[in-house]
Design an enzyme around this catalytic site. Structure first.
Site, PDB file in Angstrom:
ATOM      1  CG  ASP A  30      -2.083   0.952   1.097  1.00 33.78           C
ATOM      2  OD1 ASP A  30      -3.228   0.494   0.975  1.00 33.78           O
ATOM      3  OD2 ASP A  30      -1.841   2.184   1.097  1.00 33.78           O
ATOM      4  CB  ILE A  31       0.763   4.323  -2.105  1.00 33.82           C
ATOM      5  CG1 ILE A  31       1.833   5.267  -2.625  1.00 33.82           C
ATOM      6  CG2 ILE A  31      -0.521   5.070  -1.760  1.00 33.82           C
ATOM      7  CD1 ILE A  31       1.513   5.863  -3.978  1.00 33.82           C
ATOM      8  N   GLY A  93     -15.568   2.778   4.096  1.00 39.72           N
ATOM      9  CA  GLY A  93     -14.307   3.492   3.873  1.00 39.72           C
ATOM     10  C   GLY A  93     -13.624   3.113   2.572  1.00 39.72           C
ATOM     11  CG  HIS A 100      -8.793  -3.165  -2.344  1.00 36.91           C
ATOM     12  ND1 HIS A 100      -9.712  -2.426  -3.056  1.00 36.91           N
ATOM     13  CD2 HIS A 100      -8.576  -2.485  -1.197  1.00 36.91           C
ATOM     14  CE1 HIS A 100     -10.021  -1.340  -2.376  1.00 36.91           C
ATOM     15  NE2 HIS A 100      -9.353  -1.364  -1.227  1.00 36.91           N
ATOM     16  CG  HIS A 102      -6.846  -2.945   3.240  1.00 36.66           C
ATOM     17  ND1 HIS A 102      -6.123  -1.785   3.036  1.00 36.66           N
ATOM     18  CD2 HIS A 102      -8.065  -2.721   2.685  1.00 36.66           C
ATOM     19  CE1 HIS A 102      -6.881  -0.906   2.393  1.00 36.66           C
ATOM     20  NE2 HIS A 102      -8.068  -1.445   2.173  1.00 36.66           N
TER      21      HIS A 102
HETATM   22  P1  5GP Z   1      -9.750   1.310   0.361  1.00 38.27           P
HETATM   23  O1  5GP Z   1      -9.787   2.616   1.093  1.00 38.27           O
HETATM   24  O2  5GP Z   1     -10.496   1.413  -0.963  1.00 38.27           O
HETATM   25  O3  5GP Z   1     -10.176   0.125   1.172  1.00 38.27           O
HETATM   26  O4  5GP Z   1      -8.229   1.034   0.043  1.00 38.27           O
HETATM   27  C1  5GP Z   1      -7.560   1.597  -1.032  1.00 38.27           C
HETATM   28  C2  5GP Z   1      -6.091   1.563  -0.676  1.00 38.27           C
HETATM   29  O5  5GP Z   1      -5.360   1.797  -1.849  1.00 38.27           O
HETATM   30  C3  5GP Z   1      -5.669   2.621   0.348  1.00 38.27           C
HETATM   31  O6  5GP Z   1      -5.111   2.005   1.495  1.00 38.27           O
HETATM   32  C4  5GP Z   1      -4.650   3.464  -0.408  1.00 38.27           C
HETATM   33  O7  5GP Z   1      -3.562   3.891   0.385  1.00 38.27           O
HETATM   34  C5  5GP Z   1      -4.210   2.512  -1.522  1.00 38.27           C
HETATM   35  N1  5GP Z   1      -3.770   3.202  -2.724  1.00 38.27           N
HETATM   36  C6  5GP Z   1      -4.404   4.230  -3.358  1.00 38.27           C
HETATM   37  N2  5GP Z   1      -3.705   4.611  -4.437  1.00 38.27           N
HETATM   38  C7  5GP Z   1      -2.606   3.789  -4.488  1.00 38.27           C
HETATM   39  C8  5GP Z   1      -1.496   3.710  -5.392  1.00 38.27           C
HETATM   40  O8  5GP Z   1      -1.371   4.446  -6.369  1.00 38.27           O
HETATM   41  N3  5GP Z   1      -0.559   2.751  -5.126  1.00 38.27           N
HETATM   42  C9  5GP Z   1      -0.674   1.917  -4.048  1.00 38.27           C
HETATM   43  N4  5GP Z   1       0.315   1.026  -3.886  1.00 38.27           N
HETATM   44  N5  5GP Z   1      -1.692   1.965  -3.188  1.00 38.27           N
HETATM   45  C10 5GP Z   1      -2.656   2.902  -3.405  1.00 38.27           C
END
Ligand code: 5GP
Ligand code: ZN
Length: 114
Positions: A30-31, A93, A100, A102
């Site tokens: 994760d970034i 969230g 995906h 985590h």
């Molecule tokens: P969500 O909030 O949808 O459950 O998780 C999306 C995740 O994707 C977040 O934890 C966010 O930090 C990660 N994310 C968003 N953009 C990027 C990116 O460009 N590269 C990576 N490696 N992770 C990303």
């Protein structure tokens, strides 16, 4: 799917810090990590939210869990413990609309989650 960040990663158009790749799944760091280990397990198939998964996706979603288990083992947090999270829509969230999982580990997790 056009304009989907995780589809672009799955196709190789955007190259994340990849941890593992299979025919059906990719896993990358994760970034914006929320724990010492924070990897996202992503199916190559575009599915927008968990609400859009259907019976034939059951094996794929199950493989996401097995892949998370493998990542936990490979990074040595299987014994200490880890947390798997799938966020769905606004209250969950979710910010990237391609399902995906985590994989979070390397520190004590809190409950209830924020
Ligand atoms: P969500 O909030 O949808 O459950 O998780 C999306 C995740 O994707 C977040 O934890 C966010 O930090 C990660 N994310 C968003 N953009 C990027 C990116 O460009 N590269 C990576 N490696 N992770 C990303
Ligand atoms: Zn996608």
């Amino acid at each position: 799917m056009k304009d989907c960040l995780f589809c672009k990663m799955a196709s190789g158009e955007i190259k994340p810090d990849m941890v593992l790749e299979t025919k059906e799944l990719i896993a990358f760091r994760d970034i914006n990590p929320q724990a010492p280990l924070h990897v996202l397990v992503v199916p190559r198939k575009h599915i927008t939210t968990l609400n859009d998964t259907i019976e034939p996706d059951a094996i794929l979603v199950g493989k996401m869990t097995l892949t998370a288990q493998e990542i936990a083992r490979n990074t040595g947090v299987d014994g200490s413990g880890y947390r798997l999270v799938m966020n769905c829509n606004a209250d969950g969230g979710q910010t990237v609309f391609h399902i995906h999982m985590h994989v979070l580990g390397g520190r004590q997790m809190k409950w209830p989650p924020g």
